[in-house]
Design a protein around this motif. Structure first.
Motif, mmCIF file in Angstrom:
data_model
loop_
_atom_site.group_PDB
_atom_site.id
_atom_site.type_symbol
_atom_site.label_atom_id
_atom_site.label_comp_id
_atom_site.label_asym_id
_atom_site.label_seq_id
_atom_site.Cartn_x
_atom_site.Cartn_y
_atom_site.Cartn_z
ATOM 1 N N LEU A 135 0.829 -1.212 0.000
ATOM 2 C CA LEU A 135 0.000 0.000 0.000
ATOM 3 C C LEU A 135 0.864 1.263 0.000
ATOM 4 N N ILE A 136 1.882 1.296 0.844
ATOM 5 C CA ILE A 136 2.770 2.464 0.937
ATOM 6 C C ILE A 136 3.411 2.754 -0.419
ATOM 7 N N HIS A 137 3.997 1.740 -1.038
ATOM 8 C CA HIS A 137 4.736 1.962 -2.275
ATOM 9 C C HIS A 137 3.813 2.142 -3.478
ATOM 10 N N ALA A 138 2.655 1.503 -3.475
ATOM 11 C CA ALA A 138 1.691 1.748 -4.554
ATOM 12 C C ALA A 138 1.214 3.200 -4.504
ATOM 13 N N SER A 139 1.008 3.720 -3.298
ATOM 14 C CA SER A 139 0.630 5.124 -3.137
ATOM 15 C C SER A 139 1.741 6.048 -3.628
ATOM 16 N N ASP A 140 2.988 5.726 -3.289
ATOM 17 C CA ASP A 140 4.126 6.513 -3.765
ATOM 18 C C ASP A 140 4.204 6.482 -5.293
ATOM 19 N N THR A 141 3.969 5.309 -5.881
ATOM 20 C CA THR A 141 4.018 5.161 -7.336
ATOM 21 C C THR A 141 2.941 6.021 -7.996
ATOM 22 N N ALA A 142 1.735 5.950 -7.478
ATOM 23 C CA ALA A 142 0.635 6.739 -8.043
ATOM 24 C C ALA A 142 0.919 8.234 -7.934
ATOM 25 N N THR A 143 1.464 8.662 -6.805
ATOM 26 C CA THR A 143 1.783 10.078 -6.617
ATOM 27 C C THR A 143 2.835 10.532 -7.611
ATOM 28 N N ALA A 144 3.908 9.773 -7.760
ATOM 29 C CA ALA A 144 4.971 10.139 -8.702
ATOM 30 C C ALA A 144 4.433 10.193 -10.132
ATOM 31 N N ALA A 145 3.620 9.211 -10.504
ATOM 32 C CA ALA A 145 3.052 9.190 -11.856
ATOM 33 C C ALA A 145 2.139 10.390 -12.084
ATOM 34 N N MET A 146 1.289 10.703 -11.108
ATOM 35 C CA MET A 146 0.380 11.847 -11.255
ATOM 36 C C MET A 146 1.141 13.162 -11.365
ATOM 37 N N LEU A 147 2.204 13.316 -10.579
ATOM 38 C CA LEU A 147 3.012 14.535 -10.660
ATOM 39 C C LEU A 147 3.670 14.656 -12.036
ATOM 40 N N GLY A 148 4.091 13.556 -12.575
ATOM 41 C CA GLY A 148 4.684 13.577 -13.911
ATOM 42 C C GLY A 148 3.664 13.877 -14.987
ATOM 43 N N LEU A 149 2.531 13.202 -14.922
ATOM 44 C CA LEU A 149 1.495 13.399 -15.942
ATOM 45 C C LEU A 149 0.920 14.817 -15.923
ATOM 46 N N SER A 150 0.899 15.425 -14.750
ATOM 47 C CA SER A 150 0.362 16.786 -14.647
ATOM 48 C C SER A 150 1.416 17.842 -14.981
ATOM 49 N N GLY A 151 2.652 17.413 -15.230
ATOM 50 C CA GLY A 151 3.714 18.345 -15.573
ATOM 51 C C GLY A 151 4.335 19.045 -14.372
ATOM 52 N N ARG A 152 4.040 18.565 -13.169
ATOM 53 C CA ARG A 152 4.578 19.196 -11.963
ATOM 54 C C ARG A 152 5.962 18.674 -11.605
#
Length: 136
Positions: free
Chosen positions: A84-101
């Motif tokens: 759960l911890i690392h899946a959450s980290d993965t989703a956060t990193a991907a979302m930050l990348g996809l949003s251009g942040r």
């Protein structure tokens, strides 16, 4: 009568524990280095970013130590929580990348590292569950 030995610590638990110790120590001891990788154009560094890296650095060190010192059911719980911890980290990193942040290269790297950690936690959990099933 010999004591029952808990299931052997999976290799993935050692790997994930080592990664957590390294990343946590970096967050605690060198937050500016990590901030520069995530936000290279910002000077001076945000005090909130320094705080966040140190806050999560100690959490990550403790989670790494857990994987290297806990046994039996407690280790199984640590591995399950790690998914759960690392899946959450993965989703956060991907979302930050996809949003251009995050810069694209940084986003790919942070997402890949977090995804690898998710795979290690999942592998450890699967091994623990398979081992447990053999004993019941």
């Amino acid at each position: 009568m010999a004591a029952k030995r808990a299931f052997p610590r999976p290799v993935s638990a050692y790997l994930l524990g080592g990664i957590r110790l390294f990343n946590g120590a970096a967050g605690l001891l060198a937050p500016a280095l990590l901030i520069r990788r995530l936000d290279p154009d910002r000077e001076p560094h945000s005090p909130a970013a320094v705080y966040a890296f140190r806050l999560f650095g100690i959490r990550t060190v403790l989670l790494g130590l857990d994987l290297l010192t806990h046994h039996g059911e407690r280790l199984r719980e640590d591995l399950r929580e790690g998914v759960l911890i690392h899946a959450s980290d993965t989703a956060t990193a991907a979302m930050l990348g996809l949003s251009g942040r995050l810069p694209p290269r940084t986003a790919v790297l942070t997402t890949a590292v977090s995804a690898a950690n998710t795979v290690l936690a999942t592998a450890g959990t699967s091994r623990a569950n398979a081992r447990r099933g053999r004993r019941t």
